[in-house]
Structure formats: C-alpha cells, structure tokens
Scaffold this motif. Structure first.
Motif, mmCIF file in Angstrom:
data_model
loop_
_atom_site.group_PDB
_atom_site.id
_atom_site.type_symbol
_atom_site.label_atom_id
_atom_site.label_comp_id
_atom_site.label_asym_id
_atom_site.label_seq_id
_atom_site.Cartn_x
_atom_site.Cartn_y
_atom_site.Cartn_z
ATOM 1 N N ILE A 1 0.840 -1.204 0.000
ATOM 2 C CA ILE A 1 0.000 0.000 0.000
ATOM 3 C C ILE A 1 0.876 1.255 0.000
ATOM 4 O O ILE A 1 0.641 2.184 -0.777
ATOM 5 N N ALA A 2 1.896 1.282 0.855
ATOM 6 C CA ALA A 2 2.781 2.452 0.929
ATOM 7 C C ALA A 2 3.511 2.668 -0.392
ATOM 8 O O ALA A 2 3.606 3.800 -0.886
ATOM 9 N N PHE A 3 3.992 1.596 -0.978
ATOM 10 C CA PHE A 3 4.750 1.696 -2.225
ATOM 11 C C PHE A 3 3.861 2.186 -3.370
ATOM 12 O O PHE A 3 4.219 3.111 -4.104
ATOM 13 N N ILE A 4 2.696 1.581 -3.511
ATOM 14 C CA ILE A 4 1.768 1.988 -4.575
ATOM 15 C C ILE A 4 1.293 3.421 -4.346
ATOM 16 O O ILE A 4 1.213 4.215 -5.287
ATOM 17 N N LEU A 5 1.007 3.752 -3.106
ATOM 18 C CA LEU A 5 0.565 5.109 -2.783
ATOM 19 C C LEU A 5 1.653 6.128 -3.114
ATOM 20 O O LEU A 5 1.370 7.190 -3.674
ATOM 21 N N GLN A 6 2.893 5.792 -2.800
ATOM 22 C CA GLN A 6 3.983 6.719 -3.096
ATOM 23 C C GLN A 6 4.109 6.931 -4.610
ATOM 24 O O GLN A 6 4.279 8.062 -5.068
ATOM 25 N N ILE A 7 4.007 5.870 -5.375
ATOM 26 C CA ILE A 7 4.069 6.001 -6.838
ATOM 27 C C ILE A 7 2.866 6.793 -7.350
ATOM 28 O O ILE A 7 3.011 7.701 -8.176
ATOM 29 N N PHE A 8 1.691 6.465 -6.863
ATOM 30 C CA PHE A 8 0.472 7.174 -7.269
ATOM 31 C C PHE A 8 0.599 8.673 -6.989
ATOM 32 O O PHE A 8 0.322 9.502 -7.853
ATOM 33 N N LEU A 9 1.021 9.004 -5.779
ATOM 34 C CA LEU A 9 1.155 10.413 -5.409
ATOM 35 C C LEU A 9 2.217 11.116 -6.252
ATOM 36 O O LEU A 9 2.083 12.301 -6.565
ATOM 37 N N MET A 10 3.236 10.371 -6.627
ATOM 38 C CA MET A 10 4.295 10.948 -7.453
ATOM 39 C C MET A 10 3.744 11.426 -8.796
ATOM 40 O O MET A 10 4.119 12.479 -9.302
ATOM 41 N N PHE A 11 2.852 10.638 -9.367
ATOM 42 C CA PHE A 11 2.341 10.961 -10.695
ATOM 43 C C PHE A 11 1.086 11.828 -10.688
ATOM 44 O O PHE A 11 0.814 12.522 -11.662
ATOM 45 N N PHE A 12 0.329 11.781 -9.616
ATOM 46 C CA PHE A 12 -0.964 12.453 -9.642
ATOM 47 C C PHE A 12 -1.101 13.643 -8.698
ATOM 48 O O PHE A 12 -2.134 14.291 -8.676
ATOM 49 N N VAL A 13 -0.078 13.928 -7.922
ATOM 50 C CA VAL A 13 -0.114 15.096 -7.048
ATOM 51 C C VAL A 13 1.011 16.028 -7.485
ATOM 52 O O VAL A 13 2.163 15.616 -7.607
ATOM 53 N N GLN A 14 0.658 17.247 -7.722
ATOM 54 C CA GLN A 14 1.619 18.244 -8.194
ATOM 55 C C GLN A 14 2.775 18.399 -7.207
ATOM 56 O O GLN A 14 2.563 18.447 -6.001
ATOM 57 N N ASN A 15 3.994 18.466 -7.737
ATOM 58 C CA ASN A 15 5.167 18.705 -6.910
ATOM 59 C C ASN A 15 5.003 20.060 -6.227
ATOM 60 O O ASN A 15 4.921 21.090 -6.879
ATOM 61 N N GLN A 16 4.942 20.029 -4.909
ATOM 62 C CA GLN A 16 4.672 21.245 -4.154
ATOM 63 C C GLN A 16 5.934 22.021 -3.796
ATOM 64 O O GLN A 16 5.881 23.202 -3.508
ATOM 65 N N ILE A 17 7.046 21.339 -3.787
ATOM 66 C CA ILE A 17 8.308 21.982 -3.417
ATOM 67 C C ILE A 17 9.296 21.726 -4.550
ATOM 68 O O ILE A 17 9.628 20.587 -4.841
ATOM 69 N N ASN A 18 9.752 22.785 -5.161
ATOM 70 C CA ASN A 18 10.660 22.632 -6.289
ATOM 71 C C ASN A 18 12.069 23.035 -5.864
ATOM 72 O O ASN A 18 12.407 24.215 -5.858
ATOM 73 N N ILE A 19 12.862 22.038 -5.499
ATOM 74 C CA ILE A 19 14.255 22.272 -5.125
ATOM 75 C C ILE A 19 15.106 21.485 -6.119
ATOM 76 O O ILE A 19 15.191 20.255 -6.033
#
Length: 183
Positions: free
Chosen positions: A33-51
C-alpha cells in the motif's frame, strides 16, 4: 555440515516449504500500500516543493536503484549455480562477487533508494512518511532473508554475512577496498 552444498532439487524442495506468518502478510500489505501510494502520489499530485538539487539527487538515486534492482537477475544466473530454465532466485551457491561483494541485499537496497528518490522528487510530509515505512519494512525483511539464506547455505552464508554488510554501501565499499588492498 560445514562445506555441504544443497543440490538444486533440495533447494527447490526447501523453498517450496516456506510459510508466511500473519506478521509477514500484514507487513507485505502495508509495504505494498505504501509503495503503490507513493508512486500514485508521485504521478498524480503536483510537486509542491521545487528544489532542483533534491530533484537531481532523486534522479541519481533512482538510476543507482535500477542497477541494484536488475543486477541480481544476471549475477545469480551467471554465478549462482542456477539450473537452466529456473528462476534466478533458485541459486545453489552463495554469490559473493560484483555488487554482492559490497552488500548482501542489493534488491532490497534498490527498493529503499527508489523510495528515497521519489521523496527527493517531491519532498512533502506524506512522501517522507511513506519512505520511512518502506525503509523500515524493507530493512526488517533483510533479517528474514538472512535467516532463510543461512538455512539454505549454512556456514558458507554465515561466513559471507560476517564479511559483507547487509545494506550499508559506504561500509561495504570500505570493506571491499580494504580486502582488495590486503590481497
């Protein structure tokens, strides 16, 4: 039985008897669940911090993780005594060279580095939490893997375990080069 090596049929029979506890199932479920969620969030949630430095570092770790993810496919087949037609995990001897001369569990390290790389790409609190969960569970699995491999290979793996670190790349390189310099 020092020096005894199991035949491929003994190894296959022994591996078929591996049983999973409720704890294993729960840990695997949480990890998945954590792994899939992390991948999902990577692709579907806008990068909020651009460093840029973190983003670039994430790419470097991701590339390194790919190396550690795929090297066992070749190393085990080539040097692990795998019978033709069998999976790369059906080794009949301990592989002690290449990346396995530096760390014992490169594929587990790959998962950790992959998770960290995703956190570096998007360093927000939920990615950090997911990475911590993934790292803890992955590290925990290396203990079970060592126990399994001691049962499979005996003293040969015990010796290997005493010479090569579990996941610590820095210590692994130090030990590797110290050993090479002493030869």
């Amino acid at each position: 039985m020092s020096g005894y090596k199991m035949s491929n049929s003994e190894i296959t029979a022994k591996e078929d008897k591996i049983k999973f506890s409720l704890k294993d199932v729960i840990f695997t479920t949480i990890f998945t669940i954590a792994f899939i969620l992390q991948i999902f969030l990577m692709f579907f949630v806008q990068n909020q911090i651009n460093i840029p430095f973190l983003f670039f570092s994430g790419w470097i770790l991701w590339i390194i993780s790919l190396y550690f993810a795929f090297i066992p496919f070749f190393a085990f087949k080539k040097r692990g005594g795998v019978v033709k037609g069998k999976s790369y995990i059906n080794t009949s001897k301990v592989v002690k060279d290449g990346s396995y001369a530096i760390i014992r569990h490169p594929q587990y390290l790959s998962g950790i580095l992959f998770s960290i790389s995703m956190t570096l790409w998007n360093p927000v609190w939920y990615n950090i939490v997911l990475s911590i969960i993934i790292i803890i569970l992955t590290y925990q699995w290396t203990y079970a893997e060592d126990k399994h491999l001691i049962g499979k290979f005996g003293q040969d793996y015990e010796t290997y375990k005493s010479e090569v670190p579990r996941l610590n790349l820095i210590l692994g390189f130090i030990k590797y080069f110290a050993k090479k310099n002493n030869k």
